[in-house]
Design a protein around this motif. Structure first.
Motif, short mmCIF file in Angstrom:
data_model
loop_
_atom_site.label_atom_id
_atom_site.label_comp_id
_atom_site.label_asym_id
_atom_site.label_seq_id
_atom_site.Cartn_x
_atom_site.Cartn_y
_atom_site.Cartn_z
N LEU A 21 0.80 -1.15 0.13
CA LEU A 21 -0.03 -0.09 0.13
C LEU A 21 0.87 1.26 0.06
O LEU A 21 0.53 2.25 -0.71
N GLU A 22 1.95 1.25 0.73
CA GLU A 22 2.81 2.44 0.87
C GLU A 22 3.36 2.48 -0.69
O GLU A 22 3.44 4.14 -1.06
N VAL A 24 2.12 2.16 -3.53
CA VAL A 24 1.16 2.16 -4.47
C VAL A 24 0.80 3.84 -4.38
O VAL A 24 0.75 4.53 -5.22
N LEU A 25 0.80 4.31 -2.78
CA LEU A 25 0.38 5.69 -2.42
C LEU A 25 1.58 6.57 -2.89
O LEU A 25 1.23 7.57 -3.38
N ALA A 41 -5.07 0.38 -4.18
CA ALA A 41 -4.77 1.14 -3.04
C ALA A 41 -6.34 0.43 -2.16
O ALA A 41 -6.40 0.16 -1.10
N PHE A 71 -11.34 5.89 -0.95
CA PHE A 71 -10.83 5.47 -1.92
C PHE A 71 -11.92 4.75 -2.94
O PHE A 71 -11.75 4.74 -4.15
N VAL A 86 -2.90 11.57 -0.41
CA VAL A 86 -2.02 10.50 -0.46
C VAL A 86 -1.22 10.70 0.81
O VAL A 86 -0.89 9.79 1.55
N SER A 89 -3.29 9.56 3.90
CA SER A 89 -3.16 8.14 3.94
C SER A 89 -1.98 7.51 4.08
O SER A 89 -1.98 6.29 4.72
N LYS A 93 -1.70 4.65 7.09
CA LYS A 93 -1.04 3.49 6.93
C LYS A 93 -0.24 3.18 8.21
O LYS A 93 -0.14 2.25 8.63
#
Length: 677
Positions: A21-22, A24-25, A41, A71, A86, A89, A93
Motif C-alpha cells: 500500500l505504501e 502504491v500511495l 489501494a 478510495f 496521499v 493516507s 498506513k
C-alpha cells in the motif's frame, strides 16, 4: 509440528499489504489519475479491513473503513486523488501498522485527528463518509438497469488459489433475484477430468437495479483470473467486458473494455487442455513458501559446519593412498559446494526490497524541508545476503538524509545556479567481482572543503595551515562528533552520523568512498561483500601462522625475487609491469618468529582504486572459509575480521585487508617521524 498463531499469520500478511500500500500511495502521488493504482489501494484497504475484522482486530477494521470508503469514492469518480489525500493516507498506513503490531501503544486521539483530516480533504462531514457512496454520479456504461445478463468464466487454476466460485455467485444473489445456469461444454469425460481445475462457466440473469460497478465489485479480487461479460437483459451486445491478460505477460489487473455494437466478436476460447496446461505452468512459476528467517540462519550454520567437516575429510583423503576414499572426498566436496551455493542463493534478497523503504523517507523529508526531490533507484535486481540487507538499512537512511538536508539546495538557490528546482538523488547497486557497490549520489552543492577544514581546525583535529589534500580534509567527516551544521535540528547538528556509518560498513568488511564536485553534487560509494557467512579465501602462511585473505580482494600473486628486493632499496615498492605497487611485509607487521622463506610471495590486493602487495612466506591454496566472529576480548584487533576452522581442526585468522593497509601506513609514518626529527 508447531502450528502458527492465526493472528500472527494475519500480522505477517498485513505487513506485506501495508508495504504494498505504501508503494502504491507513493506512486499515486506522482500520477494521481492512474486508475490501476487507485484500484490497488482500495483492494489493499478492503482486504486489511475484512481480515482485521475476521481476526478480532476491530480497531483496525473501524479505522480502515473510512479510508476504504474514501478510495471507493475516488475510483468511482466522486472525488479526485491529490497529494494531500496521499499524505494523510500514508499517515493512516503508519497508524494501521501500529494498531496491528502494538495496539496498546496507540493513542485514539491520533487516529481521530487523521480521520478528521481525511473528512476535511474529501469534503464530507464526520460520520457521513459511509453515506456518501449512495450519492453517485455513475458513468453511462455503469448506469443502473432493471436487470443484467452476466457471463462468468474463471481460469482453470482458480481453485488452487483457494477461490470458491459458488461463494461469489452467492454474493451476486445478494444484489437481487438471480437465475444461474451452469455451462458444461468444456467439461471432459470423467476419466479425463482434473478435479483441481474449474472448467464450468456460468450464465447469470440478475434482476436488480444495480450498476456495472457493483457487479464488478463482487469479483474484485479475481479480476485477473476470469473473463466477465455484462450486458443488459434483452440486449445483444455487452456494455462491459473484463478479459485477463495472457499468463506470460500479466502484471496488472485487467481493465474494463466497453464494447460497441459494431465491434467484431471476441476470438474463440482456447481448448480446455491448453487452459489446464497454462494454469499448471503459472502455478509452478509463482509457487513459493514462507520460511522463518531463523530457520535460514540455522540452515546456513549447518552448511558451514558441513564445509568444515568436508575440508577435514579432504585433508585426510590427500594423505591417504586409498583411491576409494579420495573419490568419496571429491564427491562430498562437490556436493558440499553445491549445497553451499544453493543455501546462499536462498538467503539472497534483491536490493529492491531495501530500496523501496527509502521512497517514503525521501517523500517525508522533501515535504518537511520544502525541497522537491526526485528519488531514482538503479539495480533493484542486484542481490545480497539478507543479513547484509538488514545491516545496510540504517547507514543508507543516514546517507540519504544527509544528501537531502546538506547536499540538495533549496529551490531558490538552485534557480540562482541555473539548476532545476527539483533535486535528484540516485540510489544504485551493481556487482563488481565478488562485491556489491551501493552508491548514494545527489546533484546538490557538493562538499564545502573550506568549511570542513575550518571546523577541523576549530576542533583541534589539525594545526592551522597544515598542508592537506581535499581527500584528506573530507575524511574528517567520518571523525566522531564532527558536524558542519550551523544549528541543531531534528535531522542534523549533533555530530552523530558519518562515523557510525563508517564503523557499520567496516564491521560488514566493507569500505566507504566519498567523492564530490563543487556545485554539482556528491557521491558516497559503499563496497560490500555479498555475504557474511561463507567466502572463498586464499590460505597463506606467515612464519608458523596460517591466515586467510578474502579471494575477492586478491588480484594476482607474484614472487618477490632478490632482484626485486635490490631494486626496492628499502622503499617497499614493487614494479609490476611498469606500475609501482607498495607492499607490506606481514612478517614484520605480525612480529613472526623464525627465518623468512627464501622464496617469498607477494599477493597484490585491491582496496578501492588502490593496489597494495602483501609479502607472505607461502601460498597454500584456495579455501572455502566459514566465517566465525571473534570474541569481545579481541574487539580491538582491527586487522582481522574473523576466524575460520581448517581441515586439521586448527584456527586461521581472516585478514581485513583495508584495516591491514591502514595499520601498515600508520606504522610506516611513525617510523619515519624519528628520522625526520
Amino acid at each position: 509440528m508447531m502450528e502458527l498463531d492465526p493472528t500472527e499469520i494475519f500480522r505477517q500478511e498485513a505487513a506485506e499489504l501495508l508495504d504494498s500500500l505504501e508503494t502504491v500511495l507513493l506512486d499515486l502521488g506522482q500520477t494521481p489519475q492512474d486508475r490501476d493504482l487507485i484500484d490497488a489501494a482500495f483492494r489493499a484497504l478492503h482486504t486489511i479491513k475484512g481480515s482485521g475484522a475476521m481476526f478480532g482486530f476491530d480497531r483496525v477494521a473501524a479505522f480502515t473503513h473510512d479510508f476504504e470508503t474514501a478510495f471507493d469514492l475516488i475510483r468511482k469518480g466522486r472525488i479526485d486523488a491529490n497529494r494531500d489525500i496521499v499524505t494523510v493516507s500514508l499517515s493512516a498506513k503508519d497508524y494501521i501498522r501500529t494498531l496491528i503490531e502494538d495496539p496498546d501503544s496507540t493513542d485514539p486521539i491520533i487516529g481521530e485527528a487523521i480521520v478528521e483530516e481525511l473528512h476535511r480533504l474529501i469534503g464530507v462531514s464526520d460520520g457521513a463518509v459511509g453515506k456518501a457512496t449512495a450519492i453517485e454520479a455513475a458513468p453511462e456504461t455503469a448506469a443502473a438497469a432493471s436487470g443484467w445478463r452476466i457471463e462468468i468464466a474463471f481460469e482453470p487454476g482458480i481453485l488452487r488459489n483457494g477461490t470458491n466460485p459458488l461463494a461469489l455467485l452467492d454474493d451476486l444473489r445478494a444484489l437481487g433475484t438471480c437465475r444461474v445456469e451452469a455451462v458444461l461444454d468444456d467439461v471432459p469425460e470423467l476419466d479425463a477430468l482434473d478435479p483441481a481445475s474449474c472448467l464450468i462457466t456460468w450464465t447469470v440473469a440478475l434482476e436488480a437495479p444495480c450498476t456495472v460497478d457493483e457487479i464488478e465489485d463482487v469479483f474484485m479480487f479475481v479480476r485477473d483470473e476470469m473473463k466477465l461479460v455484462i450486458a443488459p437483459l434483452g440486449a445483444d451486445e455487452p456494455v462491459a467486458e473484463l478479459i485477463p491478460e495472457p499468463v506470460a505477460e500479466q502484471s496488472a489487473p485487467p481493465a474494463r473494455v466497453v464494447t460497441a455494437p459494431t465491434e467484431a466478436a471476441a476470438p474463440a476460447e482456447k481448448p480446455v487442455a491448453e487452459k489446464v496446461e497454462i494454469a499448471r505452468r503459472s502455478d509452478d512459476k509463482t509457487s513459493s513458501v514462507r520460511v522463518q528467517a531463523e530457520r535460514l540462519d540455522e540452515l546456513m550454520d549447518r552448511v558451514g559446519e558441513l564445509v568444515i567437516a568436508q575440508a577435514r575429510l579432504s585433508q585426510i583423503a590427500n594423505s591417504s593412498h586409498d583411491l576409494a576414499i579420495k573419490a568419496i572426498a571429491e564427491e562430498i566436496e562437490r556436493l558440499a559446494s553445491g549445497l553451499r551455493d544453493t543455501t546462499m542463493g536462498v538467503r539472497m534478497v534483491p536490493m529492491g526490497s531495501l530500496f523501496s523503504r527509502f521512497r517514503r523517507l525521501v517523500h517525508d523529508l522533501s515535504r518537511d524541508l520544502g525541497k522537491p526531490v526526485d528519488f531514482v533507484t538503479v539495480g533493484e535486481d542486484t542481490e545480497m545476503d539478507k543479513t547484509m540487507i538488514e545491516r545496510l538499512a540504517d547507514p543508507l537512511v543516514h546517507l540519504i538524509r544527509n544528501a537531502i538536508d546538506h547536499g540538495i539546495e533549496s529551490a531558490d538557490r538552485r534557480g540562482q545556479t541555473a539548476k532545476s528546482a527539483t533535486g535528484r538523488i540516485e540510489l544504485a547497486a551493481r556487482y563488481v567481482g565478488a562485491q556489491v557497490l551501493v552508491t548514494v549520489q545527489d546533484d546538490g552543492a557538493g562538499l564545502d572543503t573550506a568549511r570542513i577544514r575550518a571546523k577541523a581546525e576549530e576542533n583541534g583535529l589539525i594545526q592551522p595551515g597544515a598542508n592537506l589534500s581535499e581527500h584528506e580534509i573530507h575524511q574528517f567527516l567520518f571523525h566522531p562528533g564532527f558536524s558542519t551544521a550551523k544549528t541543531i535540528s531534528a535531522l542534523s547538528g549533533r555530530g552523530v552520523g558519518m562515523d557510525v556509518v563508517k564503523r557499520t560498513i567496516e564491521a560488514m568488511r566493507g569500505t566507504i568512498d566519498l567523492t564530490t564536485i563543487p556545485g554539482h553534487g556528491s557521491s558516497v560509494t559503499l563496497r560490500l561483500p555479498l555475504t557474511l557467512a561463507i567466502i572463498d579465501g586464499l590460505l597463506i602462511r606467515v612464519g608458523e601462522g596460517r591466515y586467510i585473505i578474502p579471494l575477492s580482494a586478491v588480484e594476482e600473486c607474484i614472487e618477490l625475487t632478490a632482484a626485486d628486493e635490490a631494486r626496492a632499496k628499502g622503499r617497499s615498492f614493487l614494479n609490476v609491469r611498469g606500475e609501482l605497487v607498495p607492499f607490506l611485509r606481514l612478517r614484520e607487521l605480525f612480529d613472526a618468529d623464525g627465518e623468512a622463506d627464501p622464496h617469498q610471495k607477494v599477493i597484490v590486493t585491491s582496496i578501492g582504486d588502490t593496489r597494495v602487495g602483501l609479502v607472505v612466506d607461502q601460498i597454500i591454496g584456495s579455501h572455502q572459509t566459514v566465517i566465525k566472529s571473534l570474541s569481545k576480548l579481541h574487539s580491538d584487533v582491527t586487522m582481522f575480521s574473523g576466524a575460520t576452522i581448517l581441515g586439521d581442526g586448527s584456527a586461521a585468522l581472516i585478514m581485513d585487508v583495508a584495516q591491514l593497509v591502514t595499520l601498515g601506513q600508520t606504522r610506516a609514518e611513525s617510523d619515519r617521524a624519528p628520522e625526520a626529527a
